[in-house]
Write a protein that holds these residues in place. Structure first.
Motif, PDB file in Angstrom:
ATOM      1  N   GLN A  13       0.819  -1.216   0.000  1.00  0.00           N
ATOM      2  CA  GLN A  13       0.000   0.000   0.000  1.00  0.00           C
ATOM      3  C   GLN A  13       0.858   1.274   0.000  1.00  0.00           C
ATOM      4  OE1 GLN A  13      -3.439  -0.084  -0.195  1.00  0.00           O
ATOM      5  NE2 GLN A  13      -3.190  -2.292  -0.454  1.00  0.00           N
ATOM      6  N   THR A  15       2.935   2.592   2.172  1.00  0.00           N
ATOM      7  CA  THR A  15       2.897   3.395   3.396  1.00  0.00           C
ATOM      8  C   THR A  15       4.198   4.168   3.608  1.00  0.00           C
ATOM      9  OG1 THR A  15       1.332   1.881   4.417  1.00  0.00           O
ATOM     10  CG2 THR A  15       2.571   3.324   5.899  1.00  0.00           C
ATOM     11  N   ARG A  25      -0.264   9.068   9.714  1.00  0.00           N
ATOM     12  CA  ARG A  25      -1.634   9.066  10.255  1.00  0.00           C
ATOM     13  C   ARG A  25      -1.671   8.121  11.461  1.00  0.00           C
ATOM     14  NH1 ARG A  25      -4.507   6.827   5.162  1.00  0.00           N
ATOM     15  NH2 ARG A  25      -2.845   5.364   5.610  1.00  0.00           N
ATOM     16  N   GLN A  63      -5.580  11.005  15.257  1.00  0.00           N
ATOM     17  CA  GLN A  63      -7.005  10.718  15.128  1.00  0.00           C
ATOM     18  C   GLN A  63      -7.405   9.948  16.388  1.00  0.00           C
ATOM     19  OE1 GLN A  63      -9.620   8.041  12.156  1.00  0.00           O
ATOM     20  NE2 GLN A  63      -8.249   9.480  11.165  1.00  0.00           N
ATOM     21  N   LYS A  73      -9.772   0.588  11.405  1.00  0.00           N
ATOM     22  CA  LYS A  73      -9.289   1.509  10.363  1.00  0.00           C
ATOM     23  C   LYS A  73      -7.889   1.118   9.904  1.00  0.00           C
ATOM     24  CE  LYS A  73     -12.028   5.569  11.437  1.00  0.00           C
ATOM     25  NZ  LYS A  73     -12.017   6.996  11.733  1.00  0.00           N
ATOM     26  N   HIS A  76      -7.816  -1.639   7.454  1.00  0.00           N
ATOM     27  CA  HIS A  76      -8.235  -1.227   6.109  1.00  0.00           C
ATOM     28  C   HIS A  76      -7.358  -0.106   5.549  1.00  0.00           C
ATOM     29  CE1 HIS A  76     -11.607  -3.921   6.319  1.00  0.00           C
ATOM     30  NE2 HIS A  76     -11.924  -3.415   7.497  1.00  0.00           N
ATOM     31  N   PHE A  77      -6.156   0.059   6.130  1.00  0.00           N
ATOM     32  CA  PHE A  77      -5.135   0.988   5.618  1.00  0.00           C
ATOM     33  C   PHE A  77      -5.558   2.454   5.687  1.00  0.00           C
ATOM     34  CE2 PHE A  77      -4.858  -3.131   3.521  1.00  0.00           C
ATOM     35  CZ  PHE A  77      -3.594  -3.528   3.928  1.00  0.00           C
ATOM     36  N   GLU A  78      -6.447   2.787   6.612  1.00  0.00           N
ATOM     37  CA  GLU A  78      -6.866   4.175   6.786  1.00  0.00           C
ATOM     38  C   GLU A  78      -5.980   4.889   7.799  1.00  0.00           C
ATOM     39  OE1 GLU A  78     -11.105   4.270   7.597  1.00  0.00           O
ATOM     40  OE2 GLU A  78     -11.405   2.613   6.189  1.00  0.00           O
ATOM     41  N   LEU A  79      -5.121   4.163   8.513  1.00  0.00           N
ATOM     42  CA  LEU A  79      -4.152   4.720   9.453  1.00  0.00           C
ATOM     43  C   LEU A  79      -2.805   4.042   9.208  1.00  0.00           C
ATOM     44  CD1 LEU A  79      -6.313   4.663  12.723  1.00  0.00           C
ATOM     45  CD2 LEU A  79      -5.633   6.698  11.436  1.00  0.00           C
ATOM     46  N   ASP A  80      -1.726   4.676   9.709  1.00  0.00           N
ATOM     47  CA  ASP A  80      -0.380   4.129   9.548  1.00  0.00           C
ATOM     48  C   ASP A  80       0.144   3.478  10.828  1.00  0.00           C
ATOM     49  OD1 ASP A  80      -0.327   5.201   6.931  1.00  0.00           O
ATOM     50  OD2 ASP A  80       0.238   7.150   7.774  1.00  0.00           O
TER      51      ASP A  80
END
Length: 151
Positions: A13, A15, A25, A63, A73, A76-80
């Protein structure tokens, strides 16, 4: 041949490519002394992540939320990274990846030494290795931060 080897481990992804020099993130869930969200982000893990972000020329974007919501999250790769005072035996293991334990401590006085980890997205192995190397070289700082937080 060596140039090809330097591309491993990979991040499917991207990152590492996105975060270095950019924004990390970070999901943050209250769990003192590891994480504190009120009034500003603080705690052992927050400070370690701040230093990591600085080391890679990035800034941390926080966040807030419940640990389970943030870990979903992350899955689902919405955060690191998720910082929530997680331990190596997190029930999320298998759905997300975790760093190697960066600190082992008994902070609740029950005689059990918990192995603390940070969570990262599954399969982002380049990102995980980079963060693990940073945490390994900053273990003494983590111990000092914990000592200060417990005073």
């Amino acid at each position: 041949m060596l140039a090809a080897c330097s591309d491993f481990p990979k991040d499917p992804q991207a990152t590492t490519q996105r975060a270095v020099g950019g924004v990390v993130r970070v999901g943050l869930s209250e769990n003192p002394p590891w994480t504190d969200v009120d009034p500003e982000p603080g705690g052992v893990e927050v400070e370690l992540i701040r230093r990591y972000a600085e080391a890679i020329g990035a800034r941390a974007e926080w966040q807030y939320g419940a640990a389970n919501d943030l870990l979903a999250k992350l899955e689902h790769f919405e955060l690191d990274i998720v910082a929530a005072g997680l331990t190596a035996d997190t029930p999320w293991k298998g759905r997300i990846a975790t760093t190697l334990p960066y600190l082992t401590a008994d902070t609740d006085g029950d005689g059990t030494r918990e192995r603390h980890v940070l969570a990262v997205p599954p399969g982002e192995n380049g990102w995980l290795v980079r963060l693990d190397k940073f945490l390994h070289t900053h273990q003494q700082e983590a111990l000092l931060l914990l000592s200060e937080a417990l005073q």
